[in-house]
Design a protein around this motif. Structure first.
Motif, mmCIF file in Angstrom:
data_model
loop_
_atom_site.group_PDB
_atom_site.id
_atom_site.type_symbol
_atom_site.label_atom_id
_atom_site.label_comp_id
_atom_site.label_asym_id
_atom_site.label_seq_id
_atom_site.Cartn_x
_atom_site.Cartn_y
_atom_site.Cartn_z
ATOM 1 N N PHE A 84 0.828 -1.204 0.000
ATOM 2 C CA PHE A 84 0.000 0.000 0.000
ATOM 3 C C PHE A 84 0.868 1.261 0.000
ATOM 4 C CE2 PHE A 84 -3.211 -3.026 1.571
ATOM 5 C CZ PHE A 84 -4.254 -2.696 0.725
ATOM 6 N N GLY A 85 2.009 1.218 0.679
ATOM 7 C CA GLY A 85 2.903 2.374 0.665
ATOM 8 C C GLY A 85 3.432 2.662 -0.720
ATOM 9 N N TRP A 86 3.838 1.617 -1.442
ATOM 10 C CA TRP A 86 4.315 1.795 -2.815
ATOM 11 C C TRP A 86 3.204 2.345 -3.703
ATOM 12 C CZ3 TRP A 86 2.218 -1.016 -6.969
ATOM 13 C CH2 TRP A 86 2.813 -0.758 -8.215
ATOM 14 N N GLY A 87 1.994 1.816 -3.556
ATOM 15 C CA GLY A 87 0.883 2.309 -4.362
ATOM 16 C C GLY A 87 0.576 3.766 -4.079
ATOM 17 N N GLY A 88 0.587 4.132 -2.793
ATOM 18 C CA GLY A 88 0.306 5.514 -2.428
ATOM 19 C C GLY A 88 1.353 6.477 -2.953
ATOM 20 N N VAL A 89 2.623 6.098 -2.835
ATOM 21 C CA VAL A 89 3.712 6.946 -3.324
ATOM 22 C C VAL A 89 3.606 7.132 -4.831
ATOM 23 C CG1 VAL A 89 6.199 7.009 -3.719
ATOM 24 C CG2 VAL A 89 5.320 6.437 -1.469
ATOM 25 N N THR A 90 3.352 6.052 -5.553
ATOM 26 C CA THR A 90 3.275 6.130 -7.010
ATOM 27 C C THR A 90 2.129 7.030 -7.458
ATOM 28 O OG1 THR A 90 4.181 3.879 -7.167
ATOM 29 C CG2 THR A 90 3.089 4.758 -9.121
ATOM 30 N N LEU A 91 0.975 6.903 -6.813
ATOM 31 C CA LEU A 91 -0.161 7.753 -7.160
ATOM 32 C C LEU A 91 0.118 9.214 -6.827
ATOM 33 C CD1 LEU A 91 -3.015 5.414 -5.899
ATOM 34 C CD2 LEU A 91 -2.657 6.136 -8.268
ATOM 35 N N MET A 92 0.781 9.453 -5.694
ATOM 36 C CA MET A 92 1.135 10.812 -5.315
ATOM 37 C C MET A 92 2.082 11.428 -6.338
ATOM 38 S SD MET A 92 1.011 13.394 -3.274
ATOM 39 C CE MET A 92 1.968 14.742 -2.583
ATOM 40 N N PHE A 93 3.102 10.682 -6.754
ATOM 41 C CA PHE A 93 4.043 11.185 -7.743
ATOM 42 C C PHE A 93 3.357 11.440 -9.085
ATOM 43 C CE2 PHE A 93 8.000 9.115 -5.602
ATOM 44 C CZ PHE A 93 7.952 10.083 -4.616
ATOM 45 N N ALA A 94 2.382 10.614 -9.415
ATOM 46 C CA ALA A 94 1.639 10.833 -10.665
ATOM 47 C C ALA A 94 0.823 12.115 -10.605
ATOM 48 C CB ALA A 94 0.733 9.637 -10.946
ATOM 49 N N SER A 95 0.241 12.401 -9.450
ATOM 50 C CA SER A 95 -0.633 13.571 -9.339
ATOM 51 C C SER A 95 0.147 14.880 -9.427
ATOM 52 C CB SER A 95 -1.431 13.510 -8.036
ATOM 53 O OG SER A 95 -0.596 13.705 -6.910
ATOM 54 N N VAL A 96 1.331 14.945 -8.787
ATOM 55 C CA VAL A 96 2.053 16.218 -8.744
ATOM 56 C C VAL A 96 2.618 16.617 -10.096
ATOM 57 C CG1 VAL A 96 2.620 16.035 -6.305
ATOM 58 C CG2 VAL A 96 4.222 15.134 -8.009
ATOM 59 N N ALA A 97 2.650 15.692 -11.049
ATOM 60 C CA ALA A 97 3.104 16.042 -12.392
ATOM 61 C C ALA A 97 2.048 16.854 -13.138
ATOM 62 C CB ALA A 97 3.446 14.779 -13.180
ATOM 63 N N HIS A 98 0.817 16.890 -12.597
ATOM 64 C CA HIS A 98 -0.281 17.523 -13.334
ATOM 65 C C HIS A 98 -1.019 18.609 -12.562
ATOM 66 C CE1 HIS A 98 0.172 14.417 -16.396
ATOM 67 N NE2 HIS A 98 0.154 13.506 -15.442
ATOM 68 N N ILE A 99 -0.918 18.612 -11.234
ATOM 69 C CA ILE A 99 -1.618 19.622 -10.448
ATOM 70 C C ILE A 99 -0.629 20.276 -9.492
ATOM 71 C CG2 ILE A 99 -3.840 18.434 -10.591
ATOM 72 C CD1 ILE A 99 -3.437 17.452 -7.742
ATOM 73 N N PRO A 100 -0.958 21.458 -8.938
ATOM 74 C CA PRO A 100 -0.044 22.121 -8.004
ATOM 75 C C PRO A 100 0.287 21.233 -6.809
ATOM 76 C CG PRO A 100 -1.752 23.646 -8.704
ATOM 77 C CD PRO A 100 -2.141 22.292 -9.234
ATOM 78 N N MET A 101 1.513 21.338 -6.319
ATOM 79 C CA MET A 101 1.936 20.554 -5.163
ATOM 80 C C MET A 101 1.094 20.868 -3.935
ATOM 81 S SD MET A 101 6.103 20.634 -5.601
ATOM 82 C CE MET A 101 6.369 20.219 -3.884
ATOM 83 N N THR A 102 0.634 22.108 -3.829
ATOM 84 C CA THR A 102 -0.222 22.487 -2.700
ATOM 85 C C THR A 102 -1.481 21.633 -2.677
ATOM 86 O OG1 THR A 102 0.585 24.764 -2.766
ATOM 87 C CG2 THR A 102 -1.500 24.374 -1.622
ATOM 88 N N ASP A 103 -2.129 21.502 -3.831
ATOM 89 C CA ASP A 103 -3.365 20.722 -3.905
ATOM 90 C C ASP A 103 -3.109 19.240 -3.612
ATOM 91 O OD1 ASP A 103 -4.270 23.160 -4.757
ATOM 92 O OD2 ASP A 103 -5.286 22.424 -6.545
ATOM 93 N N ALA A 104 -2.093 18.680 -4.266
ATOM 94 C CA ALA A 104 -1.808 17.257 -4.090
ATOM 95 C C ALA A 104 -1.436 16.936 -2.654
ATOM 96 C CB ALA A 104 -0.684 16.826 -5.036
ATOM 97 N N THR A 105 -0.594 17.776 -2.054
ATOM 98 C CA THR A 105 -0.172 17.541 -0.678
ATOM 99 C C THR A 105 -1.355 17.637 0.283
ATOM 100 O OG1 THR A 105 2.035 18.424 -1.158
ATOM 101 C CG2 THR A 105 1.382 18.303 1.156
ATOM 102 N N ALA A 106 -2.194 18.658 0.090
ATOM 103 C CA ALA A 106 -3.354 18.836 0.970
ATOM 104 C C ALA A 106 -4.304 17.656 0.879
ATOM 105 C CB ALA A 106 -4.074 20.137 0.624
ATOM 106 N N ILE A 107 -4.550 17.179 -0.330
ATOM 107 C CA ILE A 107 -5.474 16.055 -0.494
ATOM 108 C C ILE A 107 -4.937 14.800 0.186
ATOM 109 C CG2 ILE A 107 -6.521 14.490 -2.181
ATOM 110 C CD1 ILE A 107 -6.732 16.891 -4.090
ATOM 111 N N THR A 108 -3.625 14.569 0.089
ATOM 112 C CA THR A 108 -3.078 13.366 0.723
ATOM 113 C C THR A 108 -3.108 13.456 2.245
ATOM 114 O OG1 THR A 108 -0.808 14.219 0.531
ATOM 115 C CG2 THR A 108 -1.600 12.769 -1.225
#
Length: 303
Positions: A84-108
């Motif tokens: 689950f940690g690997w899956g979460g990290v991979t999804l997080m890295f995918a999201s920050v390539a397309h949306i602001p880091m502020t948004d991605a970090t807050a959502i996580t």
């Protein structure tokens, strides 16, 4: 048995703040690798592979130098936590390539809330009205950040939301592991298994990185190893109820890094949604402390 560290709240806060700065830096490098800032964009699975490989090398060197007493690992719990940690990290890295880091970090930052909800069926925990209120507040903030209108909806934000859900499940395994094994052993086993899982997954998407990308991949892993070490030391020197609020400083560092490197300025919607999520998460942390539970910081031994 490992010897408890002497309590030092000021030093603990310093460790946690350092950890948040390191974590935000790994997210910044992941964004650079997932865009074309350092060459052809790398797949998120290749970025997470670099994170685990280089973090494992750093932690292995630390274990070799410190020679802590190791016990027999609970492989089932470690496998679940790492997957689950690997899956979460991979999804997080995918999201920050397309949306602001502020948004991605807050959502996580929803992951402690997700873990609370999952603890009902998986751990048999009972949830009172204050905890439900905290969850509702945090989830409403996430809804704002998703911008659910045809004109402003960000599909990539769903990746960050999925990351929060997967990391929430990871926290369930972390709770089950806590107290069973020493923190350094948990990090060693977690990153070792992460290397195996990520190495198998990356075969389908591998591309040869540029020299700059190799350096950034090494940076992601080494910075994450530093972040995990800081979290371990911070959590060991003060109550979780004290250190948990400091972990949300990741959002501040992510915003500053995104602005400094990419010129991204959070808009009113980003600030509003992030603020609401933080309010809900902090309310949950406060309630856990009042009830005598250990509130888990959102990145504790995670990522």
């Amino acid at each position: 048995m490992f010897k408890p560290q002497a309590q030092n709240p000021v030093l603990a806060a310093g460790f946690i703040l350092a950890a948040t700065a390191f974590i935000a830096a790994t997210t910044l490098l992941a964004k650079a690798l997932g865009t074309e800032a350092l060459g052809p964009a790398l797949h998120p699975m290749q970025v997470s592979h670099g994170r685990f490989v280089f973090a494992f090398l750093a932690i292995t060197a630390t274990v070799a130098a410190m020679r802590p007493r190791l016990s027999r690992p609970h492989w089932g719990l470690h496998m679940g936590r790492t997957a689950f940690g690997w899956g979460g990290v991979t999804l997080m890295f995918a999201s920050v390539a397309h949306i602001p880091m502020t948004d991605a970090t807050a959502i996580t930052f929803l992951n402690p809330v997700i873990a609370m909800l999952l603890a009902i069926p998986l751990l048999g925990e009972r949830v009172g009205p204050v905890r439900w209120l905290a969850a509702a507040i945090a989830l409403s903030g996430a809804l704002i950040l998703l911008r659910p209108t045809p004109a402003s909806f960000q599909p990539a934000a769903m990746l960050a939301l999925a990351a929060a859900c997967v990391m929430g499940m990871e926290l369930i395994f972390i709770k089950k592991l806590s107290g069973r094994e020493g923190p350094l052993q948990i990090l060693l086993v977690n990153n070792g298994l992460g290397v195996v899982i990520s190495s198998l997954a990356v075969l389908a998407v591998w591309q040869t990185p540029t020299q700059e990308q190799w350096a950034a991949l090494a940076g992601v892993g080494l910075l994450m190893a530093c972040a995990q070490a800081c979290f371990v030391n911070g959590m060991a020197r003060a109550d979780a109820s004290f250190v948990a609020p400091f972990s949300y400083a990741t959002l501040i560092f992510a915003t500053l890094y995104d602005f400094g490197a990419f010129g991204v300025v959070p808009d009113a919607i980003s600030l509003t949604g992030a603020g609401i999520i933080l309010a809900g998460a902090l309310l949950l942390a406060w309630r856990e402390a009042r009830q005598g539970r250990r509130p888990m910081p959102p990145q504790a031994l995670s990522r």
